[in-house]
Design an enzyme around this catalytic site. Structure first.
Site, mmCIF file in Angstrom:
data_model
loop_
_atom_site.group_PDB
_atom_site.id
_atom_site.type_symbol
_atom_site.label_atom_id
_atom_site.label_comp_id
_atom_site.label_asym_id
_atom_site.label_seq_id
_atom_site.Cartn_x
_atom_site.Cartn_y
_atom_site.Cartn_z
ATOM 1 N N ARG A 252 0.842 -1.187 0.000
ATOM 2 C CA ARG A 252 0.000 0.000 0.000
ATOM 3 C C ARG A 252 0.883 1.246 0.000
ATOM 4 N NH1 ARG A 252 -3.427 -2.504 -1.690
ATOM 5 N NH2 ARG A 252 -5.535 -2.924 -0.937
ATOM 6 N N GLU A 281 -3.944 7.343 -6.438
ATOM 7 C CA GLU A 281 -4.125 6.510 -7.638
ATOM 8 C C GLU A 281 -5.342 7.015 -8.400
ATOM 9 O OE1 GLU A 281 -4.330 2.457 -6.229
ATOM 10 O OE2 GLU A 281 -2.270 2.473 -5.534
ATOM 11 N N HIS A 300 -1.302 -0.675 -9.960
ATOM 12 C CA HIS A 300 -2.046 -1.416 -8.941
ATOM 13 C C HIS A 300 -2.774 -2.629 -9.539
ATOM 14 C CE1 HIS A 300 -4.184 -1.083 -4.808
ATOM 15 N NE2 HIS A 300 -4.070 -2.346 -5.200
HETATM 16 N N1 LIG Z 1 -0.925 -4.477 -5.080
HETATM 17 C C1 LIG Z 1 -1.955 -5.297 -5.011
HETATM 18 O O1 LIG Z 1 -2.666 -5.521 -5.986
HETATM 19 C C2 LIG Z 1 -2.251 -5.989 -3.727
HETATM 20 C C3 LIG Z 1 -2.956 -7.191 -3.758
HETATM 21 C C4 LIG Z 1 -3.190 -7.837 -2.544
HETATM 22 C C5 LIG Z 1 -2.766 -7.293 -1.350
HETATM 23 N N2 LIG Z 1 -2.117 -6.119 -1.375
HETATM 24 C C6 LIG Z 1 -1.588 -5.551 -0.135
HETATM 25 O O2 LIG Z 1 -0.462 -6.363 0.255
HETATM 26 C C7 LIG Z 1 -0.298 -6.317 1.674
HETATM 27 C C8 LIG Z 1 -0.173 -7.725 2.259
HETATM 28 O O3 LIG Z 1 -1.350 -8.449 1.978
HETATM 29 P P1 LIG Z 1 -1.579 -9.892 2.649
HETATM 30 O O4 LIG Z 1 -2.747 -10.498 1.961
HETATM 31 O O5 LIG Z 1 -0.300 -10.638 2.736
HETATM 32 O O6 LIG Z 1 -2.012 -9.418 4.106
HETATM 33 P P2 LIG Z 1 -1.973 -10.271 5.452
HETATM 34 O O7 LIG Z 1 -2.975 -9.637 6.345
HETATM 35 O O8 LIG Z 1 -2.048 -11.724 5.183
HETATM 36 O O9 LIG Z 1 -0.497 -9.952 6.004
HETATM 37 C C9 LIG Z 1 -0.127 -8.694 6.448
HETATM 38 C C10 LIG Z 1 0.989 -8.869 7.452
HETATM 39 O O10 LIG Z 1 1.423 -7.584 7.885
HETATM 40 C C11 LIG Z 1 1.849 -7.753 9.215
HETATM 41 N N3 LIG Z 1 2.011 -6.494 9.915
HETATM 42 C C12 LIG Z 1 1.086 -5.794 10.620
HETATM 43 N N4 LIG Z 1 1.645 -4.717 11.191
HETATM 44 C C13 LIG Z 1 2.946 -4.742 10.824
HETATM 45 C C14 LIG Z 1 4.037 -3.887 11.106
HETATM 46 N N5 LIG Z 1 3.928 -2.820 11.881
HETATM 47 N N6 LIG Z 1 5.216 -4.201 10.554
HETATM 48 C C15 LIG Z 1 5.370 -5.285 9.781
HETATM 49 N N7 LIG Z 1 4.376 -6.143 9.497
HETATM 50 C C16 LIG Z 1 3.174 -5.863 10.018
HETATM 51 C C17 LIG Z 1 0.776 -8.628 9.828
HETATM 52 O O11 LIG Z 1 1.208 -9.225 11.032
HETATM 53 C C18 LIG Z 1 0.567 -9.636 8.712
HETATM 54 O O12 LIG Z 1 1.374 -10.789 8.904
HETATM 55 C C19 LIG Z 1 -1.508 -5.517 2.182
HETATM 56 O O13 LIG Z 1 -1.107 -4.171 2.317
HETATM 57 C C20 LIG Z 1 -2.523 -5.615 1.047
HETATM 58 O O14 LIG Z 1 -3.432 -4.561 1.063
HETATM 59 C C21 LIG Z 1 -1.831 -5.455 -2.531
HETATM 60 O O1 LIG Z 2 -5.051 -4.415 -4.281
HETATM 61 C C1 LIG Z 2 -5.818 -5.376 -4.605
HETATM 62 O O2 LIG Z 2 -6.230 -6.302 -5.265
HETATM 63 C C2 LIG Z 2 -6.099 -5.085 -3.692
HETATM 64 O O3 LIG Z 2 -4.962 -4.426 -3.303
HETATM 65 C C3 LIG Z 2 -6.615 -6.106 -2.776
HETATM 66 O O4 LIG Z 2 -6.305 -5.712 -1.552
HETATM 67 P P1 LIG Z 2 -7.100 -6.397 -0.420
HETATM 68 O O5 LIG Z 2 -6.386 -7.696 -0.177
HETATM 69 O O6 LIG Z 2 -6.974 -5.410 0.686
HETATM 70 O O7 LIG Z 2 -8.512 -6.574 -0.930
#
Ligand SMILES: NC(=O)c1ccc[n+]([C@@H]2O[C@H](COP(=O)([O-])OP(=O)(O)OC[C@H]3O[C@@H](n4cnc5c(N)ncnc54)[C@H](O)[C@@H]3O)[C@@H](O)[C@H]2O)c1
Ligand SMILES: O=C(O)[C@H](O)COP(=O)(O)O
Length: 340
Positions: A252, A281, A300
């Site tokens: 993010r 974005e 994204h």
């Molecule tokens: N770019 C994209 O299209 C896309 C797609 C999916 C997810 N994401 C983003 O990717 C990230 C990870 O997603 P995920 O599904 O693995 O989430 P998740 O909830 O499975 O994992 C997130 C992790 O972050 C950790 N965390 C919380 N606070 C923290 C801190 N202060 N320092 C370090 N780690 C910390 C949590 O303990 C957890 O293990 C999220 O920000 C999500 O929104 C982006």
């Molecule tokens: O960025 C996405 O596809 C989204 O970043 C999904 O994020 P989410 O796991 O928070 O829905």
């Protein structure tokens, strides 16, 4: 007994995927209605025309009449929608978090909200590796050279290419569904993985953030955006990374100070960086990001794949099946809510 279900899909998690999954997973009779939503409804990142939640509330309220279960990616479960939908008992969001549901209002109204953690972990992890390698191997720049008719020999200068992953240390900030998947992939590259995540235990390579930053040639961000993680990587943290390192953010925009990143790329302290997410974005015209050197960007899309959409539909349908069988929901988001 027949349960009335609304499949409120969009062009990513479509009604046909949602309905196929419901038919496969859910026992008993379902009376399935369909509503196709525009893409996206806020607060998702922009693709095409952005609709405000309030623009689709009326359509949604009409479609939810007498509906007990709604499965959706984007439908906004606002207080107004809840007030107008007294039959609703279960609202299943096919995203990593139920960000389009007012959880407090849903809990007050006795509506269980579920979500679909991990459904895009593979796509996002694969994209992370694609970006990391693209930045390290200078893929966009060399492609642009070739497209411009230039075959440059100086990519054989050692300072023009980044470090090999094999034998390098890679720091993962956040070790959830995506961080873990990236870690598994990195093993295959022969990299040593360090992890900073205060909420996971017993992870090999777990260190404090400062140590991770100062030892890693590559750093990849995978934490959720929270008050604690907002701005966690700024100028002071980037300065800890060894000269010539590569930073990747597919998590993010809020996690990273983008001005500090641009400074570090312009000064040459970082070899490269790759971004799939941004503080704003789409990136506004005139943004410094558009002219900063050695930066690889995608709009994204890391989590996007057909498989992500299929898994998302399957995860929410499995919770509908648990609801129908009177079992505890696997991914219930309501705090202190009876899940069965
Ligand atoms: N770019 C994209 O299209 C896309 C797609 C999916 C997810 N994401 C983003 O990717 C990230 C990870 O997603 P995920 O599904 O693995 O989430 P998740 O909830 O499975 O994992 C997130 C992790 O972050 C950790 N965390 C919380 N606070 C923290 C801190 N202060 N320092 C370090 N780690 C910390 C949590 O303990 C957890 O293990 C999220 O920000 C999500 O929104 C982006
Ligand atoms: O960025 C996405 O596809 C989204 O970043 C999904 O994020 P989410 O796991 O928070 O829905």
């Amino acid at each position: 007994m027949t349960i009335r279900v609304l499949a409120a899909g969009d062009h990513f998690v479509t009604n046909s995927l949602l309905i196929d999954a419901l038919k496969r997973e859910v026992p008993g009779e379902l009376d399935i209605r369909e509503l196709t939503l525009p893409w996206p409804v806020v607060p998702f990142g922009p693709v095409g025309e952005v609709k405000e939640a309030s623009d689709v509330e009326d359509e949604l309220i009409e479609a939810l009449r007498d509906v007990e279960v709604c499965v959706t990616q984007m439908a906004p479960l606002t207080r107004r929608v809840l007030d107008a939908s007294p039959a609703l008992r279960l609202f299943c969001v096919s995203r990593g978090g139920p960000v389009n549901a007012n959880l407090e209002a849903a809990t007050e109204a006795g509506v269980a909200v579920t979500f679909a953690p991990g459904r895009n972990a593979v796509a996002t992890a694969e994209h992370t590796l694609a970006l990391l390698l693209a930045a390290t191997r200078r893929v966009p720049q060399t492609h642009a050279d070739l497209a411009g008719g230039v075959w440059r020999g100086d990519y054989y200068r050692y300072d023009m290419v980044g470090p090999e992953l094999d034998g390098s240390t890679v720091g993962l900030v956040g070790y959830g569904a995506i961080g873990r998947r990236v870690s598994r992939m990195l093993e295959g590259f022969g990299a040593e993985v360090l992890v900073y995540d205060p909420y996971v235990d017993d992870v090999p390579g777990k260190v404090e953030l400062a140590e991770l930053l100062s030892r890693s040639r590559f750093v990849s961000l995978h934490a959720r955006a929270t008050p604690e993680t907002t701005g966690m990587i700024g100028a002071a943290q980037i300065a800890l990374m060894p000269a010539g390192s590569v930073l990747v953010n597919c998590a993010r925009g809020a996690l990273l100070d983008y001005d500090a990143l641009c400074d570090a790329l312009e000064s040459g302290h970082l070899f490269g960086a790759a971004l799939d997410v941004f503080p704003e974005e789409p990136i506004p015209a005139g943004s410094r990001l558009l002219t900063t050197p050695n930066l690889v960007m995608t709009p994204h899309l890391a989590g996007a794949s057909k498989e992500t959409a299929i898994k998302a539909a399957r995860i929410v349908a499995a919770d509908v099946a648990r609801y129908v069988r009177g079992e505890a929901l696997a991914h219930c988001a309501n705090p202190s809510f009876a899940t069965s």
